[in-house]
Design a protein around this motif. Structure first.
Motif, PDB file in Angstrom:
ATOM      1  N   LEU A  16       0.858  -1.180   0.000  1.00 37.70           N
ATOM      2  CA  LEU A  16       0.000   0.000   0.000  1.00 37.70           C
ATOM      3  C   LEU A  16       0.899   1.236   0.000  1.00 37.70           C
ATOM      4  O   LEU A  16       1.667   1.457   0.933  1.00 37.70           O
ATOM      5  N   ALA A  17       0.818   2.012  -1.062  1.00 38.48           N
ATOM      6  CA  ALA A  17       1.652   3.216  -1.190  1.00 38.48           C
ATOM      7  C   ALA A  17       0.967   4.381  -0.485  1.00 38.48           C
ATOM      8  O   ALA A  17       0.370   5.256  -1.111  1.00 38.48           O
ATOM      9  N   LEU A  18       1.043   4.377   0.848  1.00 35.85           N
ATOM     10  CA  LEU A  18       0.389   5.408   1.660  1.00 35.85           C
ATOM     11  C   LEU A  18       1.376   5.951   2.682  1.00 35.85           C
ATOM     12  O   LEU A  18       2.326   5.267   3.059  1.00 35.85           O
ATOM     13  N   ASP A  19       1.126   7.172   3.148  1.00 35.46           N
ATOM     14  CA  ASP A  19       1.954   7.697   4.228  1.00 35.46           C
ATOM     15  C   ASP A  19       1.527   7.036   5.540  1.00 35.46           C
ATOM     16  O   ASP A  19       0.555   6.288   5.590  1.00 35.46           O
ATOM     17  N   ALA A  20       2.264   7.302   6.592  1.00 35.49           N
ATOM     18  CA  ALA A  20       2.036   6.614   7.864  1.00 35.49           C
ATOM     19  C   ALA A  20       0.628   6.826   8.410  1.00 35.49           C
ATOM     20  O   ALA A  20      -0.014   5.887   8.895  1.00 35.49           O
ATOM     21  N   ALA A  21       0.113   8.050   8.319  1.00 29.79           N
ATOM     22  CA  ALA A  21      -1.222   8.337   8.849  1.00 29.79           C
ATOM     23  C   ALA A  21      -2.303   7.614   8.054  1.00 29.79           C
ATOM     24  O   ALA A  21      -3.230   7.026   8.633  1.00 29.79           O
ATOM     25  N   ALA A  22      -2.201   7.637   6.736  1.00 27.38           N
ATOM     26  CA  ALA A  22      -3.187   6.958   5.889  1.00 27.38           C
ATOM     27  C   ALA A  22      -3.105   5.447   6.076  1.00 27.38           C
ATOM     28  O   ALA A  22      -4.124   4.754   6.060  1.00 27.38           O
ATOM     29  N   LEU A  23      -1.905   4.934   6.260  1.00 28.35           N
ATOM     30  CA  LEU A  23      -1.726   3.498   6.482  1.00 28.35           C
ATOM     31  C   LEU A  23      -2.371   3.085   7.805  1.00 28.35           C
ATOM     32  O   LEU A  23      -3.049   2.054   7.877  1.00 28.35           O
ATOM     33  N   ALA A  24      -2.192   3.895   8.834  1.00 26.06           N
ATOM     34  CA  ALA A  24      -2.796   3.604  10.133  1.00 26.06           C
ATOM     35  C   ALA A  24      -4.321   3.648  10.043  1.00 26.06           C
ATOM     36  O   ALA A  24      -5.012   2.815  10.633  1.00 26.06           O
ATOM     37  N   GLU A  25      -4.862   4.596   9.286  1.00 20.78           N
ATOM     38  CA  GLU A  25      -6.313   4.694   9.110  1.00 20.78           C
ATOM     39  C   GLU A  25      -6.848   3.490   8.348  1.00 20.78           C
ATOM     40  O   GLU A  25      -7.892   2.929   8.697  1.00 20.78           O
ATOM     41  N   THR A  26      -6.144   3.067   7.304  1.00 17.36           N
ATOM     42  CA  THR A  26      -6.545   1.879   6.539  1.00 17.36           C
ATOM     43  C   THR A  26      -6.520   0.650   7.429  1.00 17.36           C
ATOM     44  O   THR A  26      -7.432  -0.183   7.387  1.00 17.36           O
ATOM     45  N   ALA A  27      -5.493   0.526   8.254  1.00 15.69           N
ATOM     46  CA  ALA A  27      -5.401  -0.605   9.179  1.00 15.69           C
ATOM     47  C   ALA A  27      -6.573  -0.592  10.155  1.00 15.69           C
ATOM     48  O   ALA A  27      -7.172  -1.636  10.434  1.00 15.69           O
ATOM     49  N   ARG A  28      -6.923   0.586  10.653  1.00 17.77           N
ATOM     50  CA  ARG A  28      -8.056   0.701  11.585  1.00 17.77           C
ATOM     51  C   ARG A  28      -9.344   0.239  10.921  1.00 17.77           C
ATOM     52  O   ARG A  28     -10.134  -0.501  11.505  1.00 17.77           O
ATOM     53  N   GLN A  29      -9.557   0.646   9.673  1.00 18.13           N
ATOM     54  CA  GLN A  29     -10.766   0.252   8.944  1.00 18.13           C
ATOM     55  C   GLN A  29     -10.800  -1.254   8.706  1.00 18.13           C
ATOM     56  O   GLN A  29     -11.842  -1.893   8.879  1.00 18.13           O
ATOM     57  N   LEU A  30      -9.669  -1.833   8.322  1.00 16.11           N
ATOM     58  CA  LEU A  30      -9.618  -3.277   8.054  1.00 16.11           C
ATOM     59  C   LEU A  30      -9.851  -4.070   9.337  1.00 16.11           C
ATOM     60  O   LEU A  30     -10.554  -5.090   9.318  1.00 16.11           O
ATOM     61  N   LYS A  31      -9.283  -3.619  10.439  1.00 17.23           N
ATOM     62  CA  LYS A  31      -9.498  -4.308  11.711  1.00 17.23           C
ATOM     63  C   LYS A  31     -10.966  -4.248  12.112  1.00 17.23           C
ATOM     64  O   LYS A  31     -11.506  -5.228  12.624  1.00 17.23           O
ATOM     65  N   ALA A  32     -11.618  -3.116  11.856  1.00 13.92           N
ATOM     66  CA  ALA A  32     -13.040  -2.974  12.192  1.00 13.92           C
ATOM     67  C   ALA A  32     -13.898  -3.901  11.332  1.00 13.92           C
ATOM     68  O   ALA A  32     -14.834  -4.530  11.829  1.00 13.92           O
ATOM     69  N   VAL A  33     -13.568  -3.995  10.045  1.00 11.68           N
ATOM     70  CA  VAL A  33     -14.320  -4.874   9.136  1.00 11.68           C
ATOM     71  C   VAL A  33     -14.206  -6.325   9.580  1.00 11.68           C
ATOM     72  O   VAL A  33     -15.172  -7.085   9.539  1.00 11.68           O
ATOM     73  N   CYS A  34     -13.007  -6.705  10.029  1.00 17.39           N
ATOM     74  CA  CYS A  34     -12.760  -8.105  10.406  1.00 17.39           C
ATOM     75  C   CYS A  34     -13.121  -8.391  11.860  1.00 17.39           C
ATOM     76  O   CYS A  34     -13.191  -9.555  12.249  1.00 17.39           O
ATOM     77  N   GLY A  35     -13.316  -7.357  12.653  1.00 15.28           N
ATOM     78  CA  GLY A  35     -13.599  -7.564  14.064  1.00 15.28           C
ATOM     79  C   GLY A  35     -12.422  -8.194  14.776  1.00 15.28           C
ATOM     80  O   GLY A  35     -12.586  -9.070  15.618  1.00 15.28           O
ATOM     81  N   ALA A  36     -11.218  -7.736  14.424  1.00 15.84           N
ATOM     82  CA  ALA A  36     -10.006  -8.337  14.968  1.00 15.84           C
ATOM     83  C   ALA A  36      -8.993  -7.248  15.293  1.00 15.84           C
ATOM     84  O   ALA A  36      -9.128  -6.103  14.868  1.00 15.84           O
ATOM     85  N   GLY A  37      -7.972  -7.641  16.029  1.00 16.28           N
ATOM     86  CA  GLY A  37      -6.875  -6.734  16.331  1.00 16.28           C
ATOM     87  C   GLY A  37      -5.860  -6.755  15.208  1.00 16.28           C
ATOM     88  O   GLY A  37      -6.024  -7.450  14.208  1.00 16.28           O
ATOM     89  N   GLY A  38      -4.809  -6.001  15.389  1.00 14.46           N
ATOM     90  CA  GLY A  38      -3.766  -5.981  14.381  1.00 14.46           C
ATOM     91  C   GLY A  38      -2.830  -4.826  14.612  1.00 14.46           C
ATOM     92  O   GLY A  38      -2.889  -4.151  15.636  1.00 14.46           O
ATOM     93  N   SER A  39      -1.940  -4.608  13.642  1.00  8.47           N
ATOM     94  CA  SER A  39      -0.964  -3.546  13.788  1.00  8.47           C
ATOM     95  C   SER A  39      -0.416  -3.142  12.423  1.00  8.47           C
ATOM     96  O   SER A  39      -0.702  -3.778  11.408  1.00  8.47           O
ATOM     97  N   VAL A  40       0.396  -2.081  12.438  1.00  6.02           N
ATOM     98  CA  VAL A  40       1.126  -1.639  11.257  1.00  6.02           C
ATOM     99  C   VAL A  40       2.593  -1.703  11.618  1.00  6.02           C
ATOM    100  O   VAL A  40       3.024  -1.090  12.599  1.00  6.02           O
TER     101      VAL A  40
END
Length: 71
Positions: A16-40
């Motif tokens: 994913l060609a994103l800056d750190a803030a956008a990457l963190a936001e994408t990770a937050r959205q994906l974790k919410a969709v999956c109902g799971a934890g995770g990290s960047v």
């Protein structure tokens, strides 16, 4: 992937060609969709558990081109 994680499955999103803030936001959205934890870590999003299909669907809804790696 399960390597180096004590046999626990983790869904990994690379390239994913994103800056750190956008990457963190994408990770937050994906974790919410999956109902799971995770990290960047080092520009790679990790979502705990085997949620490949959900992650692919969520990324496609965001308008991203997704390629499944592995099997």
């Amino acid at each position: 992937e399960t390597a180096g994680r004590g046999g626990k499955a983790v869904t990994v999103v690379r390239g994913l060609a994103l800056d750190a803030a956008a990457l963190a936001e994408t990770a937050r959205q994906l974790k919410a969709v999956c109902g799971a934890g995770g990290s960047v870590k080092d520009g790679v999003v990790e979502v705990q558990g085997d949620h490949v299909d959900r992650v692919i669907e969520a990324l496609r809804k965001q308008g991203r081109v997704v390629k499944r790696a592995g099997g």
